[in-house]
Enzyme design. Structure first.
Site, mmCIF file in Angstrom:
data_model
loop_
_atom_site.group_PDB
_atom_site.id
_atom_site.type_symbol
_atom_site.label_atom_id
_atom_site.label_comp_id
_atom_site.label_asym_id
_atom_site.label_seq_id
_atom_site.Cartn_x
_atom_site.Cartn_y
_atom_site.Cartn_z
ATOM 1 N N THR A 1 0.821 -1.217 0.000
ATOM 2 C CA THR A 1 0.000 0.000 0.000
ATOM 3 C C THR A 1 0.849 1.259 0.000
ATOM 4 O OG1 THR A 1 -1.838 -1.098 1.115
ATOM 5 C CG2 THR A 1 -1.715 1.292 1.318
ATOM 6 N N SER B 1 1.777 -7.672 -0.425
ATOM 7 C CA SER B 1 2.489 -8.533 0.514
ATOM 8 C C SER B 1 1.848 -9.907 0.658
ATOM 9 C CB SER B 1 2.598 -7.861 1.882
ATOM 10 O OG SER B 1 1.326 -7.647 2.453
ATOM 11 N N THR C 1 1.032 -4.170 4.458
ATOM 12 C CA THR C 1 0.836 -4.477 5.876
ATOM 13 C C THR C 1 0.258 -5.867 6.116
ATOM 14 O OG1 THR C 1 -1.355 -3.443 5.843
ATOM 15 C CG2 THR C 1 0.527 -2.053 6.476
ATOM 16 N N ASP C 2 -0.267 -6.517 5.073
ATOM 17 C CA ASP C 2 -0.924 -7.810 5.279
ATOM 18 C C ASP C 2 -0.020 -8.828 5.961
ATOM 19 O OD1 ASP C 2 -3.220 -6.872 4.149
ATOM 20 O OD2 ASP C 2 -3.011 -7.954 2.256
#
Length: 329
Positions: free
Chosen positions: A14, A57, A89-90
């Site tokens: 992101t 990710s 961030t996943d």
């Protein structure tokens, strides 16, 4: 004043996502783009940026993380005071924990990202990148291993997890809270970990993989034979509460634990798996007596990473059991 050297390695996510020809945003900005968008970093450190990946990710693999860890090691060996990894961030908590396991030494390895992409009001990527560079360049952060820096908070890799799908304060450490923060540009470390447990880089070609099974009400264990049949070398079970499974699964779990390492974790995401409280069929005492390995305080995601890298290092069952015991210290 001589500035510390910090390397920023971009993997996408992101923080680097902008509109493309189709709907939504996709990772397009390079590491250099990210650094140039935050001119204040030049006042903090001598920053060098490189893009290693350009992907969401959720597409990262353990092989990707091993290659990133090798790059981090080479940059630190080459004189970098610290390294910042930017990504989606996943899977930040998994990347950070993998770096904690694989990268030796005192230089900070900081993983960061953004919850709001650059096209949105209040995009948090620039502030997170600046705070991460500050931490990576800081002497206060040396010896802490891999860290996640988001929302001006500093979290230890072994404790941190993503807790919300959208909130900028999504990264939390439920068992401990953050170990530090960034205030007016200063890096504050309030808590230091008692010990690090570093495995180092696995041998080339090591390809063991580990399955992760999260239990739900009414689970009967019919998936367990598929773990062996699919070629997995180990299993982590995210059990109920303090480490409990339905009694109907016990026989199948015992059989599987006789064939491969099976680690008992908790689906709650924080706190220790119990060892000596409950004695019913399917309780933690029952399962540990049948050969399952105590997962301690590590949640399923982190237990899977630790078990995978232990297997890739060629560790046997007793060495694996001892390694999980260390994480309680």
């Amino acid at each position: 004043m001589v500035l510390s050297k910090v390397v920023v390695l971009s993997l996408g996510g992101t923080i680097s996502s902008i509109p493309s020809s189709g709907p939504g945003v996709v990772p397009r900005l390079t590491g250099k783009d990210l650094v140039e968008s935050v001119p204040q970093v030049a006042e903090v450190a001598e920053v060098e940026a490189e893009s290693l990946r350009q992907m969401p990710s959720s597409d990262l693999t353990l092989e990707d993380l091993t290659e990133v860890a090798l790059e981090v090691k080479e940059r630190i060996d080459g004189g970098a005071s610290g390294v910042v990894i930017t990504q989606g961030t996943d899977s930040i908590e998994e990347t950070a924990f993998a770096m904690d396991l694989l990268v030796q030494g005192d230089a900070p390895v900081v993983v960061t990202g953004a919850m709001r992409n650059p096209t949105l009001p209040g995009a948090d990527g620039p502030a997170n990148l600046l705070a991460s560079v500050r931490v990576a360049a800081s002497r206060a952060a040396r010896g802490l291993g891999a860290l996640v820096v988001m929302n001006d908070e500093i979290h230890a890799a072994r404790f941190v997890k993503k807790t919300h799908t959208q909130s900028p304060s999504t990264f939390q450490s439920p068992s401990t809270g953050p170990i530090g923060w960034v205030s007016e540009g200063d890096v504050r470390v309030a808590l230091r970990l008692p010990a690090r447990h570093v495995l180092g880089m696995p041998p080339d070609g090591a390809g063991h993989s580990v399955a992760l099974l999260k239990l739900a009400l009414g689970e009967d264990g019919r998936l367990l034979p598929a773990v062996r049949q699919a070629g997995y070398a180990g299993l982590v079970v995210e059990a109920f509460g303090g480490g409990h499974v339905p009694s109907g699964m016990v026989g199948a779990l015992e059989q599987l634990a006789s064939e491969m390492p099976v680690v008992l974790a908790s689906r709650t995401g924080s706190g220790d798996v119990l060892r000596r409280t409950y004695g019913f069929a399917g309780s933690e005492m029952d399962l540990l007596s049948r050969g399952l390995i105590w997962g301690g305080m590590l949640d399923g995601l982190k237990a899977r990473l630790l078990l995978t890298f232990l297997l890739r290092h060629g560790k046997d069952r007793e060495e694996i059991r001892a390694a999980f015991e260390k994480w309680y210290i």
